[in-house]
Design a protein around this motif. Structure first.
Motif, mmCIF file in Angstrom:
data_model
loop_
_atom_site.group_PDB
_atom_site.id
_atom_site.type_symbol
_atom_site.label_atom_id
_atom_site.label_comp_id
_atom_site.label_asym_id
_atom_site.label_seq_id
_atom_site.Cartn_x
_atom_site.Cartn_y
_atom_site.Cartn_z
ATOM 1 N N MET A 1 0.875 -1.298 0.065
ATOM 2 C CA MET A 1 -0.069 -0.252 -0.029
ATOM 3 C C MET A 1 0.672 1.118 -0.040
ATOM 4 O O MET A 1 0.464 2.250 -0.069
ATOM 5 N N TYR A 2 1.980 1.078 0.008
ATOM 6 C CA TYR A 2 2.891 2.285 0.237
ATOM 7 C C TYR A 2 3.831 2.648 -1.127
ATOM 8 O O TYR A 2 4.057 1.795 -1.900
ATOM 9 N N ALA A 3 3.709 3.940 -1.196
ATOM 10 C CA ALA A 3 4.640 4.616 -2.425
ATOM 11 C C ALA A 3 6.182 4.031 -1.679
ATOM 12 O O ALA A 3 6.385 4.340 -0.681
ATOM 13 N N VAL A 4 7.141 3.854 -2.735
ATOM 14 C CA VAL A 4 8.383 3.667 -2.151
ATOM 15 C C VAL A 4 9.348 4.464 -2.929
ATOM 16 O O VAL A 4 9.206 4.684 -4.243
ATOM 17 N N ARG B 1 22.715 12.033 1.072
ATOM 18 C CA ARG B 1 21.747 10.837 0.398
ATOM 19 C C ARG B 1 20.971 11.664 -0.777
ATOM 20 O O ARG B 1 20.411 12.744 -0.314
ATOM 21 N N GLU B 2 20.674 10.849 -1.803
ATOM 22 C CA GLU B 2 19.895 11.823 -2.728
ATOM 23 C C GLU B 2 18.751 10.538 -3.416
ATOM 24 O O GLU B 2 19.023 9.537 -3.538
ATOM 25 N N PHE B 3 17.564 11.345 -3.718
ATOM 26 C CA PHE B 3 16.751 10.542 -4.348
ATOM 27 C C PHE B 3 16.939 10.034 -5.637
ATOM 28 O O PHE B 3 17.749 10.886 -6.649
ATOM 29 N N VAL B 4 16.380 8.805 -6.165
ATOM 30 C CA VAL B 4 16.928 8.272 -7.425
ATOM 31 C C VAL B 4 15.701 7.905 -8.102
ATOM 32 O O VAL B 4 15.378 8.519 -9.254
ATOM 33 N N ALA B 5 14.776 7.154 -7.564
ATOM 34 C CA ALA B 5 13.508 6.766 -8.377
ATOM 35 C C ALA B 5 12.291 6.752 -7.125
ATOM 36 O O ALA B 5 12.736 6.046 -6.177
ATOM 37 N N GLY B 6 11.153 6.925 -7.584
ATOM 38 C CA GLY B 6 10.181 6.324 -6.745
ATOM 39 C C GLY B 6 8.892 5.673 -7.536
ATOM 40 O O GLY B 6 8.853 5.954 -8.841
ATOM 41 N N ILE B 7 7.919 5.028 -6.872
ATOM 42 C CA ILE B 7 6.973 4.277 -7.408
ATOM 43 C C ILE B 7 5.971 4.397 -6.621
ATOM 44 O O ILE B 7 5.955 4.369 -5.350
ATOM 45 N N SER B 8 4.672 4.532 -7.061
ATOM 46 C CA SER B 8 3.321 4.676 -6.295
ATOM 47 C C SER B 8 2.985 3.171 -5.832
ATOM 48 O O SER B 8 3.454 2.383 -6.184
ATOM 49 N N TRP B 9 1.996 3.230 -5.030
ATOM 50 C CA TRP B 9 1.517 1.873 -4.579
ATOM 51 C C TRP B 9 1.030 0.802 -5.429
ATOM 52 O O TRP B 9 1.365 -0.324 -5.265
ATOM 53 N N GLY C 1 2.194 0.921 -8.628
ATOM 54 C CA GLY C 1 3.274 0.710 -9.518
ATOM 55 C C GLY C 1 2.910 1.564 -11.059
ATOM 56 O O GLY C 1 3.664 1.487 -11.802
ATOM 57 N N GLY C 2 1.654 2.293 -10.868
ATOM 58 C CA GLY C 2 1.267 2.962 -12.006
ATOM 59 C C GLY C 2 1.913 4.306 -12.168
ATOM 60 O O GLY C 2 1.716 4.658 -13.621
ATOM 61 N N SER C 3 2.753 4.856 -11.379
ATOM 62 C CA SER C 3 3.345 6.037 -11.526
ATOM 63 C C SER C 3 4.755 5.961 -11.048
ATOM 64 O O SER C 3 4.771 5.443 -9.916
ATOM 65 N N THR C 4 5.533 6.420 -11.926
ATOM 66 C CA THR C 4 6.985 6.209 -11.425
ATOM 67 C C THR C 4 7.798 7.920 -11.643
ATOM 68 O O THR C 4 7.239 8.642 -12.454
#
Length: 121
Positions: A31-34, A45-53, A55-58
């Motif tokens: 259920m979590y975005a990651v 530390r830097e952000f690289v990539a994210g994904i919605s719960w 998987g439909g949005s990155t």
């Protein structure tokens, strides 16, 4: 508490590929975005990539667009980071974190211990 464990890091030559995995301790993780973050020696530390719960949005930082792909398999409580065309500047410890849809480290509650990625020239 949600526990996250990264795996898949290693040493690879420039132009090579690795797939990182982030496995969570329970099914609420689905259920979590990651987010995936990385930290090189002497750098923040830097952000690289994210994904919605779902998987439909990155989302990706510009430096990895076209080379990295984030995905998830909620049935396995796992998020992946496929890393292609690796460059020496990708060398860092890579961390997964949840929950959040943000590039800010402080917006995430749960963190894994990290996995080392080393790219040789």
């Amino acid at each position: 508490q949600v526990q996250l464990v990264e795996s898949g890091g290693g040493v690879v030559q420039a132009g090579g590929s690795l797939r990182l995995s982030c496995r969570a301790s329970d099914r609420t993780f689905s259920m979590y975005a990651v987010g995936w973050f990385r930290q090189a020696p002497g750098k923040e530390r830097e952000f690289v990539a994210g994904i919605s719960w779902s998987g439909g949005s990155t989302y990706y930082v510009d430096s990895v667009k076209g080379r990295f792909t984030i995905s998830r398999d909620n049935a396995k409580n796992t998020v992946y980071l496929q890393m292609n065309s690796l460059k020496p500047e990708d060398t860092a410890v890579y961390y997964c974190a949840a929950p959040g849809w943000s590039p800010k480290v402080t917006d995430y509650k749960y963190w894994g211990q990290g996995t080392q990625v080393t790219v040789s020239s």
